[in-house]
Structures are given as structure tokens and as C-alpha cells.
Scaffold this motif. Structure first.
Motif, PDB file in Angstrom:
ATOM      1  N   ALA A 293      38.193  53.414  31.510  1.00  0.00           N
ATOM      2  CA  ALA A 293      37.519  54.494  30.783  1.00  0.00           C
ATOM      3  C   ALA A 293      36.431  55.158  31.624  1.00  0.00           C
ATOM      4  N   MET A 294      35.742  54.363  32.467  1.00  0.00           N
ATOM      5  CA  MET A 294      34.617  54.887  33.251  1.00  0.00           C
ATOM      6  C   MET A 294      35.022  55.280  34.676  1.00  0.00           C
ATOM      7  N   HIS A 295      36.291  55.145  35.007  1.00  0.00           N
ATOM      8  CA  HIS A 295      36.793  55.481  36.349  1.00  0.00           C
ATOM      9  C   HIS A 295      36.076  54.697  37.443  1.00  0.00           C
ATOM     10  N   ILE A 296      35.969  53.391  37.222  1.00  0.00           N
ATOM     11  CA  ILE A 296      35.368  52.495  38.216  1.00  0.00           C
ATOM     12  C   ILE A 296      36.511  51.942  39.069  1.00  0.00           C
ATOM     13  N   PRO A 297      36.453  52.128  40.383  1.00  0.00           N
ATOM     14  CA  PRO A 297      37.554  51.660  41.242  1.00  0.00           C
ATOM     15  C   PRO A 297      37.481  50.149  41.490  1.00  0.00           C
ATOM     16  N   VAL A 298      37.973  49.375  40.530  1.00  0.00           N
ATOM     17  CA  VAL A 298      37.969  47.916  40.650  1.00  0.00           C
ATOM     18  C   VAL A 298      39.225  47.492  41.402  1.00  0.00           C
ATOM     19  N   GLY A 299      39.033  46.761  42.496  1.00  0.00           N
ATOM     20  CA  GLY A 299      40.156  46.331  43.316  1.00  0.00           C
ATOM     21  C   GLY A 299      40.570  44.906  43.071  1.00  0.00           C
ATOM     22  N   VAL A 300      39.663  44.079  42.562  1.00  0.00           N
ATOM     23  CA  VAL A 300      39.987  42.684  42.273  1.00  0.00           C
ATOM     24  C   VAL A 300      39.044  42.184  41.180  1.00  0.00           C
ATOM     25  N   ILE A 301      39.609  41.378  40.287  1.00  0.00           N
ATOM     26  CA  ILE A 301      38.819  40.705  39.258  1.00  0.00           C
ATOM     27  C   ILE A 301      39.201  39.240  39.299  1.00  0.00           C
ATOM     28  N   VAL A 302      38.183  38.386  39.374  1.00  0.00           N
ATOM     29  CA  VAL A 302      38.419  36.949  39.396  1.00  0.00           C
ATOM     30  C   VAL A 302      37.586  36.324  38.291  1.00  0.00           C
ATOM     31  N   SER A 303      38.251  35.595  37.405  1.00  0.00           N
ATOM     32  CA  SER A 303      37.560  34.837  36.366  1.00  0.00           C
ATOM     33  C   SER A 303      37.602  33.375  36.784  1.00  0.00           C
ATOM     34  N   ILE A 304      36.427  32.818  37.087  1.00  0.00           N
ATOM     35  CA  ILE A 304      36.386  31.455  37.623  1.00  0.00           C
ATOM     36  C   ILE A 304      35.976  30.409  36.599  1.00  0.00           C
ATOM     37  N   GLY A 305      35.584  30.833  35.402  1.00  0.00           N
ATOM     38  CA  GLY A 305      35.142  29.863  34.402  1.00  0.00           C
ATOM     39  C   GLY A 305      33.985  29.042  34.929  1.00  0.00           C
ATOM     40  N   ASN A 306      34.027  27.734  34.716  1.00  0.00           N
ATOM     41  CA  ASN A 306      32.929  26.898  35.214  1.00  0.00           C
ATOM     42  C   ASN A 306      33.216  26.325  36.598  1.00  0.00           C
ATOM     43  N   ALA A 307      34.167  26.922  37.309  1.00  0.00           N
ATOM     44  CA  ALA A 307      34.408  26.668  38.732  1.00  0.00           C
ATOM     45  C   ALA A 307      34.675  25.197  39.043  1.00  0.00           C
ATOM     46  N   ILE A 308      35.698  24.650  38.417  1.00  0.00           N
ATOM     47  CA  ILE A 308      36.057  23.254  38.663  1.00  0.00           C
ATOM     48  C   ILE A 308      36.539  23.047  40.099  1.00  0.00           C
ATOM     49  N   GLN A 309      37.374  23.983  40.620  1.00  0.00           N
ATOM     50  CA  GLN A 309      37.928  23.797  41.959  1.00  0.00           C
ATOM     51  C   GLN A 309      37.284  24.719  42.988  1.00  0.00           C
ATOM     52  N   LEU A 310      37.310  26.003  42.738  1.00  0.00           N
ATOM     53  CA  LEU A 310      36.711  26.962  43.664  1.00  0.00           C
ATOM     54  C   LEU A 310      35.460  27.545  43.015  1.00  0.00           C
ATOM     55  N   HIS A 311      34.429  27.654  43.809  1.00  0.00           N
ATOM     56  CA  HIS A 311      33.151  28.138  43.298  1.00  0.00           C
ATOM     57  C   HIS A 311      32.966  29.615  43.639  1.00  0.00           C
ATOM     58  N   ILE A 312      32.011  30.212  42.999  1.00  0.00           N
ATOM     59  CA  ILE A 312      31.746  31.642  43.168  1.00  0.00           C
ATOM     60  C   ILE A 312      31.536  31.994  44.634  1.00  0.00           C
ATOM     61  N   GLU A 313      30.937  31.089  45.389  1.00  0.00           N
ATOM     62  CA  GLU A 313      30.640  31.370  46.797  1.00  0.00           C
ATOM     63  C   GLU A 313      31.906  31.606  47.616  1.00  0.00           C
ATOM     64  N   SER A 314      32.981  30.883  47.302  1.00  0.00           N
ATOM     65  CA  SER A 314      34.245  31.060  48.043  1.00  0.00           C
ATOM     66  C   SER A 314      34.777  32.474  47.854  1.00  0.00           C
ATOM     67  N   TYR A 315      34.748  32.949  46.629  1.00  0.00           N
ATOM     68  CA  TYR A 315      35.235  34.302  46.345  1.00  0.00           C
ATOM     69  C   TYR A 315      34.284  35.355  46.921  1.00  0.00           C
ATOM     70  N   LEU A 316      33.005  35.047  46.891  1.00  0.00           N
ATOM     71  CA  LEU A 316      32.011  35.963  47.453  1.00  0.00           C
ATOM     72  C   LEU A 316      32.217  36.116  48.956  1.00  0.00           C
ATOM     73  N   GLU A 317      32.515  35.019  49.640  1.00  0.00           N
ATOM     74  CA  GLU A 317      32.829  35.097  51.075  1.00  0.00           C
ATOM     75  C   GLU A 317      34.063  35.957  51.318  1.00  0.00           C
ATOM     76  N   TYR A 318      35.085  35.770  50.492  1.00  0.00           N
ATOM     77  CA  TYR A 318      36.306  36.567  50.612  1.00  0.00           C
ATOM     78  C   TYR A 318      35.989  38.052  50.467  1.00  0.00           C
ATOM     79  N   CYS A 319      35.191  38.390  49.471  1.00  0.00           N
ATOM     80  CA  CYS A 319      34.828  39.798  49.247  1.00  0.00           C
ATOM     81  C   CYS A 319      34.012  40.349  50.413  1.00  0.00           C
ATOM     82  N   ARG A 320      33.137  39.529  50.960  1.00  0.00           N
ATOM     83  CA  ARG A 320      32.332  39.966  52.112  1.00  0.00           C
ATOM     84  C   ARG A 320      33.228  40.306  53.289  1.00  0.00           C
ATOM     85  N   GLU A 321      34.251  39.494  53.520  1.00  0.00           N
ATOM     86  CA  GLU A 321      35.132  39.682  54.668  1.00  0.00           C
ATOM     87  C   GLU A 321      36.153  40.805  54.468  1.00  0.00           C
ATOM     88  N   SER A 322      36.417  41.184  53.232  1.00  0.00           N
ATOM     89  CA  SER A 322      37.415  42.212  52.961  1.00  0.00           C
ATOM     90  C   SER A 322      36.862  43.603  53.269  1.00  0.00           C
TER      91      SER A 322
END
Length: 188
Positions: free
Chosen positions: A29-58
Motif C-alpha cells: 500500500a505504501m510502495h515500500i521496496p521490501v526485498g526480504v522479510i525474515v521472521s525469526i521468532g525467539n531465535a532458537i537456531q539463528l539469531h538476528i545478528e546472522s541475518y543482519l550480517e547477511y543484509c550488511r553484505e548484500s
């Protein structure tokens, strides 16, 4: 994570699937160019930092939006968020800033929660921009999706009426923006 496709634009990482769904709906509705959405919940296996590193490198990721209720390793989060914020904006909405919100977050993700002042300190240490509502997070996503490097702090307020101009001026100053005068050539 390096083999995951990224559609370009803004990344959204969330500890809430329902908030992720809301961002998906509002991004259209707002024309936001979202390229990836990750729902990690309470991060049992992968934590927010892992995805944040991925986004930094992309190279395709222009900004990272986060919805968090907890961070398992604050020192690691601060280090990785700061490294990411050096190359692209990181905007954080932290849930649980009141006693009632902290109780709800504890029931949701098992977090101990942070006080409002601790949230400010965490974001400042991480070099991240803190917002306090989903609307502000979405607006930041829209702005950084369109202008990844930002547009600066100087703003000009134009209004068709006095009251809205006054309110807008107050809000701009409260947000740390510099109001500039209308150039004389335009005032005539």
C-alpha cells in the motif's frame, strides 16, 4: 545464508510473524521496496545478528528494518549492527518499552525486556535509529527505500494553513531537523 536470494531494497527482520505480515501488507500500500522479510521468532537456531550480517553484505539491500523484543547477545548485536549502520541505515522498533509491554514481550518471546532508557542506549551503541511505532518504522522504510543515503537534515516546511505548519515545524525540530527559510525568490 549467503545463498538466499535478495530482491533488493529494504530488508525487514522481525521477532513477530504477525508484525512481518503487517509489514508485507503495508509495504504494498505504501510502495515500500521490501526485498526480504525474515521472521525469526525467539531465535532458537539463528539469531538476528546472522541475518543482519547477511543484509550488511548484500549489495542489493539498501536499509535494514528490525522489530525486536530481545537480543540474546547484546555485545554481538551492538557490534554487528554498528558495522551494518556504517554502510546502510539500520532502523529499530523495540517492543516492550512499558511495564505492560515488557510483560507481554516476556510471554511472547521469553525476554526480560529493557527499560525505555536502556532501549535508547542499545540503539545509540548500535548506531541504529530507534523508532517507537510501526508507522514510524514503515515511513523510515519508505524513505530509505527511495533515498538509501538519506536527504540530509535541512528541511523547508510549506503549509496551506498556519496550524499544520506550526505543528510540522515543532515536530521537525523535535526530530533534530534544521528548518530553513523559504528563499526570497520563491516568497514573492
Amino acid at each position: 545464508l549467503r545463498d538466499l536470494p535478495f530482491g533488493g531494497g529494504v530488508a525487514f527482520l522481525s521477532q513477530s510473524g504477525a508484525i512481518a505480515e503487517e509489514v508485507i501488507e503495508k509495504s504494498h500500500a505504501m510502495h515500500i521496496p521490501v526485498g526480504v522479510i525474515v521472521s525469526i521468532g525467539n531465535a532458537i537456531q539463528l539469531h538476528i545478528e546472522s541475518y543482519l550480517e547477511y543484509c550488511r553484505e548484500s549489495a542489493d539491500c539498501t536499509a535494514v528494518l528490525l522489530y525486536l523484543e530481545s537480543v540474546s547477545d547484546e555485545a554481538r548485536f551492538i557490534r554487528i549492527a554498528r558495522e551494518t549502520a556504517r554502510v546502510k541505515p539500520v532502523v529499530v522498533l523495540l517492543g516492550g518499552r512499558t511495564a505492560a509491554g515488557r510483560a507481554a514481550a516476556q510471554a511472547h518471546t521469553g525476554t526480560r525486556g529493557w527499560s525505555d532508557a536502556q532501549m535508547d542506549e542499545l540503539c545509540a551503541a548500535a548506531g541504529a535509529l530507534r523508532v517507537t511505532s510501526l508507522r514510524e518504522l514503515l515511513l523510515a522504510g519508505k524513505a530509505f527505500g527511495r533515498y538509501p543515503r538519506g536527504i540530509g537534515k535541512r528541511v523547508l516546511v510549506l503549509s496551506n494553513s498556519g496550524g499544520p505548519g506550526v505543528i510540522c515545524s515543532d515536530r521537525a525540530v523535535a526530530q533534530g531537523l534544521d528548518l530553513v527559510a523559504l528563499p526570497a525568490a520563491f516568497a514573492e
